[in-house]
Design a protein around this motif. Structure first.
Motif, PDB file in Angstrom:
ATOM      1  N   PHE A 273       0.829  -1.203   0.000  1.00  0.00           N
ATOM      2  CA  PHE A 273       0.000   0.000   0.000  1.00  0.00           C
ATOM      3  C   PHE A 273       0.865   1.255   0.000  1.00  0.00           C
ATOM      4  CE2 PHE A 273      -2.838   3.181   1.924  1.00  0.00           C
ATOM      5  CZ  PHE A 273      -3.965   3.011   1.131  1.00  0.00           C
ATOM      6  N   GLY A 274       2.073   1.119   0.538  1.00  0.00           N
ATOM      7  CA  GLY A 274       2.978   2.256   0.553  1.00  0.00           C
ATOM      8  C   GLY A 274       3.407   2.728  -0.821  1.00  0.00           C
ATOM      9  N   LEU A 275       3.176   1.894  -1.862  1.00  0.00           N
ATOM     10  CA  LEU A 275       3.520   2.325  -3.215  1.00  0.00           C
ATOM     11  C   LEU A 275       2.765   3.580  -3.633  1.00  0.00           C
ATOM     12  CD1 LEU A 275       3.704  -1.119  -5.068  1.00  0.00           C
ATOM     13  CD2 LEU A 275       5.605   0.455  -4.644  1.00  0.00           C
ATOM     14  N   PHE A 276       1.610   3.815  -3.008  1.00  0.00           N
ATOM     15  CA  PHE A 276       0.891   5.042  -3.324  1.00  0.00           C
ATOM     16  C   PHE A 276       1.700   6.267  -2.922  1.00  0.00           C
ATOM     17  CE2 PHE A 276      -2.723   2.054  -3.127  1.00  0.00           C
ATOM     18  CZ  PHE A 276      -3.271   2.310  -4.380  1.00  0.00           C
ATOM     19  N   GLY A 277       2.656   6.091  -2.024  1.00  0.00           N
ATOM     20  CA  GLY A 277       3.515   7.208  -1.653  1.00  0.00           C
ATOM     21  C   GLY A 277       4.407   7.680  -2.782  1.00  0.00           C
ATOM     22  N   LEU A 278       4.517   6.871  -3.857  1.00  0.00           N
ATOM     23  CA  LEU A 278       5.299   7.320  -5.005  1.00  0.00           C
ATOM     24  C   LEU A 278       4.698   8.572  -5.641  1.00  0.00           C
ATOM     25  CD1 LEU A 278       6.164   3.908  -6.693  1.00  0.00           C
ATOM     26  CD2 LEU A 278       7.721   5.437  -5.466  1.00  0.00           C
ATOM     27  N   ALA A 279       3.435   8.859  -5.318  1.00  0.00           N
ATOM     28  CA  ALA A 279       2.840  10.105  -5.799  1.00  0.00           C
ATOM     29  C   ALA A 279       3.654  11.299  -5.339  1.00  0.00           C
ATOM     30  CB  ALA A 279       1.404  10.221  -5.290  1.00  0.00           C
ATOM     31  N   SER A 280       4.238  11.212  -4.139  1.00  0.00           N
ATOM     32  CA  SER A 280       5.053  12.314  -3.626  1.00  0.00           C
ATOM     33  C   SER A 280       6.352  12.446  -4.408  1.00  0.00           C
ATOM     34  CB  SER A 280       5.340  12.102  -2.140  1.00  0.00           C
ATOM     35  OG  SER A 280       6.018  10.873  -1.932  1.00  0.00           O
ATOM     36  N   GLY A 297       2.938  30.535  -3.224  1.00  0.00           N
ATOM     37  CA  GLY A 297       1.574  30.658  -2.737  1.00  0.00           C
ATOM     38  C   GLY A 297       0.591  29.698  -3.381  1.00  0.00           C
ATOM     39  N   ARG A 298       0.598  29.612  -4.713  1.00  0.00           N
ATOM     40  CA  ARG A 298      -0.370  28.764  -5.402  1.00  0.00           C
ATOM     41  C   ARG A 298      -0.128  27.293  -5.117  1.00  0.00           C
ATOM     42  NH1 ARG A 298      -0.402  31.646 -11.422  1.00  0.00           N
ATOM     43  NH2 ARG A 298      -1.077  33.720 -10.718  1.00  0.00           N
ATOM     44  N   VAL A 299       1.130  26.896  -5.113  1.00  0.00           N
ATOM     45  CA  VAL A 299       1.454  25.494  -4.843  1.00  0.00           C
ATOM     46  C   VAL A 299       1.050  25.119  -3.421  1.00  0.00           C
ATOM     47  CG1 VAL A 299       3.343  23.821  -4.652  1.00  0.00           C
ATOM     48  CG2 VAL A 299       3.320  25.472  -6.533  1.00  0.00           C
ATOM     49  N   LEU A 300       1.284  26.032  -2.493  1.00  0.00           N
ATOM     50  CA  LEU A 300       0.931  25.779  -1.096  1.00  0.00           C
ATOM     51  C   LEU A 300      -0.580  25.628  -0.921  1.00  0.00           C
ATOM     52  CD1 LEU A 300       2.068  25.531   1.732  1.00  0.00           C
ATOM     53  CD2 LEU A 300       2.043  28.018   1.911  1.00  0.00           C
ATOM     54  N   ILE A 331      -3.181  12.590  -0.459  1.00  0.00           N
ATOM     55  CA  ILE A 331      -2.486  13.133   0.719  1.00  0.00           C
ATOM     56  C   ILE A 331      -0.986  13.229   0.473  1.00  0.00           C
ATOM     57  CG2 ILE A 331      -2.030  10.982   1.991  1.00  0.00           C
ATOM     58  CD1 ILE A 331      -2.938  12.545   4.520  1.00  0.00           C
ATOM     59  N   HIS A 332      -0.427  12.287  -0.299  1.00  0.00           N
ATOM     60  CA  HIS A 332       1.002  12.380  -0.588  1.00  0.00           C
ATOM     61  C   HIS A 332       1.302  13.539  -1.532  1.00  0.00           C
ATOM     62  CE1 HIS A 332       1.383   8.317   1.194  1.00  0.00           C
ATOM     63  NE2 HIS A 332       2.628   8.700   1.402  1.00  0.00           N
ATOM     64  N   ALA A 333       0.467  13.716  -2.550  1.00  0.00           N
ATOM     65  CA  ALA A 333       0.678  14.842  -3.469  1.00  0.00           C
ATOM     66  C   ALA A 333       0.520  16.173  -2.737  1.00  0.00           C
ATOM     67  CB  ALA A 333      -0.302  14.751  -4.641  1.00  0.00           C
ATOM     68  N   GLY A 334      -0.515  16.280  -1.884  1.00  0.00           N
ATOM     69  CA  GLY A 334      -0.731  17.512  -1.139  1.00  0.00           C
ATOM     70  C   GLY A 334       0.350  17.776  -0.113  1.00  0.00           C
ATOM     71  N   PHE A 335       0.779  16.713   0.571  1.00  0.00           N
ATOM     72  CA  PHE A 335       1.802  16.854   1.598  1.00  0.00           C
ATOM     73  C   PHE A 335       3.123  17.319   0.999  1.00  0.00           C
ATOM     74  CE2 PHE A 335       4.730  14.419   4.669  1.00  0.00           C
ATOM     75  CZ  PHE A 335       4.864  15.524   5.476  1.00  0.00           C
ATOM     76  N   VAL A 336       3.520  16.732  -0.132  1.00  0.00           N
ATOM     77  CA  VAL A 336       4.802  17.119  -0.723  1.00  0.00           C
ATOM     78  C   VAL A 336       4.725  18.526  -1.309  1.00  0.00           C
ATOM     79  CG1 VAL A 336       4.492  16.256  -3.090  1.00  0.00           C
ATOM     80  CG2 VAL A 336       6.744  16.210  -2.050  1.00  0.00           C
ATOM     81  N   ALA A 337       3.550  18.934  -1.825  1.00  0.00           N
ATOM     82  CA  ALA A 337       3.408  20.312  -2.310  1.00  0.00           C
ATOM     83  C   ALA A 337       3.615  21.297  -1.166  1.00  0.00           C
ATOM     84  CB  ALA A 337       2.028  20.507  -2.944  1.00  0.00           C
ATOM     85  N   GLY A 338       2.997  21.005  -0.021  1.00  0.00           N
ATOM     86  CA  GLY A 338       3.200  21.850   1.146  1.00  0.00           C
ATOM     87  C   GLY A 338       4.632  21.826   1.628  1.00  0.00           C
ATOM     88  N   GLN A 339       5.254  20.652   1.582  1.00  0.00           N
ATOM     89  CA  GLN A 339       6.632  20.515   2.058  1.00  0.00           C
ATOM     90  C   GLN A 339       7.597  21.355   1.235  1.00  0.00           C
ATOM     91  OE1 GLN A 339       7.978  19.057   4.586  1.00  0.00           O
ATOM     92  NE2 GLN A 339      10.115  18.741   4.076  1.00  0.00           N
TER      93      GLN A 339
END
Length: 411
Positions: A273-280, A297-300, A331-339
């Protein structure tokens, strides 16, 4: 919305022209730095896919081992406080070598642990010493040209997230095949080997040598946060995102492997299931390009929207597997964008990027450790609904970082 000028480098670290600034790849390939960050960052998440196996080995309930994941994040936060700020003054080559060896020794101790308390203590030390990525990120930011800084930072951030994915996927498969102790042995060998290789390839330090002390760097953190509203906002926003991610990602293994749950998967299958983390890993370079072109700003904002959408999908995923899969990607795509966006702001917010990076990443891991510590008991008491409630609270706390105006910028 923040203008691109909000991410410029402090004067003390910016040469007079981009041509005069050495690229990270001039002394060591950016790929090697990304590999080192991946291998060392994997140690933070190593225990997560193994929680069921660890609990079974020690004869305790699966939820009783969940706190080891929070100990790992707490250890990383402590390492950030005491070791990462030294990147502004100490010899980074020597520091990377010493920390890599200490991490390897602690991972060996974890592999030999006779009980859960001993394992937790070894994991605490290993994760406190595995802060090498947070020495390398400021180095890359210092040496990258201003117009490509976010892209270079995002390449290292992609390595961080790839390491987390590898820890969950390969760790789960290896743990099922060879036992959880073998996973810690393998991590020890990789950490020492790649850490020493990176040390050998890092360029010599060109900065003036200054006396440094960990406690002095820690003492400077409150003043740094008080003096920089941009840094404070970045810390709060990313802390909320990381808290939500940590709570959900710590407990999802328990959800997938619970005998009385809706899925009752094996440890190895759940680890996939962790393979979905490749989205990040895919999203990080894209975010870097967008930030260099349009500002943070926009990416955040896009990252926060993705995480907010993912939380109700995670809740639905407690009953529907498709929703859990979609939520994991979002959540991985959003988390890495914020990061990437928040870290780009944090590194440019002060004239001491390593210390600012310590405040930023340390605050995020404090949020993450707290959320992980609550996730196991919440799952035992209220099931998956309780874990999703913790994630909602974390996202709400992170939103406070948008409410107070920042000097010269919004958010």
């Amino acid at each position: 919305m923040t203008s691109p000028s909000a991410t410029r480098v402090p004067r003390s670290t910016t040469p007079s022209s981009a041509a005069e600034r050495p690229e990270p790849s001039a002394g060591v390939p950016l790929g090697i730095i990304a590999l080192c960050t991946a291998v060392t960052a994997a140690n933070i998440y190593l225990a997560i896919p193994l929680l069921t196996l660890i609990a079974r080995g020690f004869g305790i309930p699966a939820s009783g081992a969940g706190w080891v994941a929070s100990v790992a994040q707490l250890g990383y936060a402590l390492g950030l406080l005491f070791f990462a700020p030294l990147g502004d003054t100490a010899n980074r080559r020597r520091l990377v070598a010493v920390l890599s060896v200490v991490t390897g020794v602690a991972l060996v101790a974890a592999a030999l642990a006779p009980g859960l308390p001993a394992l937790a203590a070894a994991v605490l030390v290993a994760c406190a010493a595995t802060v090498v990525p947070q020495l390398l990120v400021p180095l890359v930011a210092e040496r990258a040209p201003a117009e490509r800084r976010a892209r270079h930072v995002s390449a290292v951030v992609a390595g961080l997230f790839t390491g987390g994915v590898a820890a969950r996927v390969l760790g789960g498969l290896a743990g099922q095949a060879f036992g959880w102790r073998a996973v810690f042995w393998g991590a020890a060998v990789l950490t020492v080997g790649v850490g020493l290789l990176t040390t050998a390839l890092l360029p010599p330090e060109t900065r003036p040598r200054r006396a440094s002390h960990p406690l002095r760097a820690v003492a400077a953190l409150p003043g740094l946060l008080l003096s920089s509203p941009v840094l404070r906002a970045a810390c709060l926003r990313q802390g909320g995102l990381f808290g939500a991610w940590s709570a959900l990602w710590t407990a999802v293994t328990l959800l997938l492997t619970a005998p009385s749950g809706p899925y009752h998967l094996s440890t190895g299958t759940a680890g996939l299931f962790g393979l979905f983390g490749l989205a990040s890993t895919v999203a990080a370079p894209v975010c870097g390009v967008f930030i260099d072109r349009f500002g943070t700003g926009r990416v955040l904002a896009a990252g926060y929207v993705l995480v907010m959408v993912s939380v109700p999908l995670f809740w639905l995923g407690g009953r529907q597997l498709w929703a859990l899969c979609v939520a994991a990607v979002l959540i991985h795509a959003g988390f890495v964008a914020g990061q990437v966006a928040n870290q780009t702001r944090a590194l440019a917010a002060t004239d001491t990027p390593s210390t600012a990076n310590t405040a930023y990443v340390g605050s995020a891991f404090v949020f993450g450790a707290g959320a992980s510590a609550l996730a196991g008991p919440a799952f035992a008491a209220w099931g998956w609904d309780g874990v999703c409630a913790i994630a909602c609270v974390c996202v709400g706390v992170g939103l406070l970082g948008w409410l107070r105006p920042v000097a010269g910028a919004r958010g």
